[in-house]
Design a protein around this motif. Structure first.
Motif, PDB file in Angstrom:
ATOM      1  N   LEU A  81       0.829  -1.208   0.000  1.00 57.46           N
ATOM      2  CA  LEU A  81       0.000   0.000   0.000  1.00 57.46           C
ATOM      3  C   LEU A  81       0.864   1.259   0.000  1.00 57.46           C
ATOM      4  CD1 LEU A  81      -2.851  -0.948   2.505  1.00 57.46           C
ATOM      5  CD2 LEU A  81      -2.986  -0.794   0.015  1.00 57.46           C
ATOM      6  N   SER A  85       0.957   4.035  -2.927  1.00 63.60           N
ATOM      7  CA  SER A  85       0.705   5.437  -2.598  1.00 63.60           C
ATOM      8  C   SER A  85       1.782   6.348  -3.176  1.00 63.60           C
ATOM      9  CB  SER A  85       0.649   5.628  -1.083  1.00 63.60           C
ATOM     10  OG  SER A  85      -0.400   4.888  -0.527  1.00 63.60           O
ATOM     11  N   ALA A  89       1.215   9.087  -6.141  1.00 69.14           N
ATOM     12  CA  ALA A  89       1.537  10.484  -5.812  1.00 69.14           C
ATOM     13  C   ALA A  89       2.579  11.062  -6.769  1.00 69.14           C
ATOM     14  CB  ALA A  89       2.032  10.581  -4.371  1.00 69.14           C
ATOM     15  N   THR A 100       0.998  14.074  -0.697  1.00 69.09           N
ATOM     16  CA  THR A 100      -0.065  13.278  -1.326  1.00 69.09           C
ATOM     17  C   THR A 100       0.075  11.804  -0.964  1.00 69.09           C
ATOM     18  OG1 THR A 100      -0.095  14.836  -3.172  1.00 69.09           O
ATOM     19  CG2 THR A 100      -1.163  12.715  -3.525  1.00 69.09           C
ATOM     20  N   ALA A 101       1.293  11.293  -1.007  1.00 67.73           N
ATOM     21  CA  ALA A 101       1.518   9.883  -0.685  1.00 67.73           C
ATOM     22  C   ALA A 101       1.129   9.575   0.752  1.00 67.73           C
ATOM     23  CB  ALA A 101       2.975   9.510  -0.933  1.00 67.73           C
ATOM     24  N   LEU A 104      -2.722   9.616   0.993  1.00 70.20           N
ATOM     25  CA  LEU A 104      -3.255   8.430   0.328  1.00 70.20           C
ATOM     26  C   LEU A 104      -2.979   7.172   1.150  1.00 70.20           C
ATOM     27  CD1 LEU A 104      -4.680   7.316  -2.158  1.00 70.20           C
ATOM     28  CD2 LEU A 104      -2.464   7.267  -3.323  1.00 70.20           C
ATOM     29  N   PHE A 105      -1.779   7.069   1.703  1.00 70.88           N
ATOM     30  CA  PHE A 105      -1.415   5.900   2.501  1.00 70.88           C
ATOM     31  C   PHE A 105      -2.285   5.792   3.750  1.00 70.88           C
ATOM     32  CE2 PHE A 105       1.739   3.810   5.475  1.00 70.88           C
ATOM     33  CZ  PHE A 105       1.532   2.537   4.976  1.00 70.88           C
ATOM     34  N   LEU A 108      -5.664   4.563   2.653  1.00 71.62           N
ATOM     35  CA  LEU A 108      -5.634   3.134   2.326  1.00 71.62           C
ATOM     36  C   LEU A 108      -5.529   2.267   3.574  1.00 71.62           C
ATOM     37  CD1 LEU A 108      -3.342   3.196  -0.837  1.00 71.62           C
ATOM     38  CD2 LEU A 108      -5.789   2.669  -0.752  1.00 71.62           C
TER      39      LEU A 108
END
Length: 127
Positions: A81, A85, A89, A100-101, A104-105, A108
């Motif tokens: 994951l 991510s 990103a 962003t990563a 997103l992580f 998730l």
């Protein structure tokens, strides 16, 4: 819980994790973390110019903590994951890839937690 306390407690066997032990470890880590930060500020003001490349130290710290947690728990889905991510990103927002990563992580991981939390409840209902 600060990163260092988590890294140490994540590698402890379950029977060695007690509330007093975790609290003492957290207080000790917090004390040396804040104390070290204050010493760093004092030393940093004494430096004549910015030290090039020092900003990478925090990223390196998180990389080491991640590798240690992975080795102690073998969390392959979380590593996948995280990789996904970062890839997304870098493709979608190269200028803000780290931010962003991370967002997103976290999203998730929350989705994964929600899915895995439902599974045991469904399995006991089916039994």
């Amino acid at each position: 819980m600060i990163d260092e306390a988590y890294a140490v407690s994540a590698s402890l066997p379950e029977h060695e994790r007690s509330a007093p032990r975790l609290l003492a470890m957290q207080i000790a880590c917090e004390t040396y973390w804040v104390g070290g930060g204050l010493v760093g500020v004092a030393l940093g003001t004494a430096l004549p110019a910015p030290v090039k490349g020092l900003e990478f130290a925090l990223c390196a710290l998180f990389t080491v903590l991640t590798l240690d947690a992975f080795r102690s728990r073998q969390e392959i889905p979380s590593v996948l994951l995280a990789g996904a991510s970062v890839t997304v990103a870098l493709l979608l927002t190269p200028g803000l890839a780290l931010f962003t990563a991370l967002l997103l992580f976290v999203g998730l991981l929350l989705a994964r937690h929600a899915c895995t939390a439902r599974r045991p409840a469904q399995e006991t209902a089916d039994a």
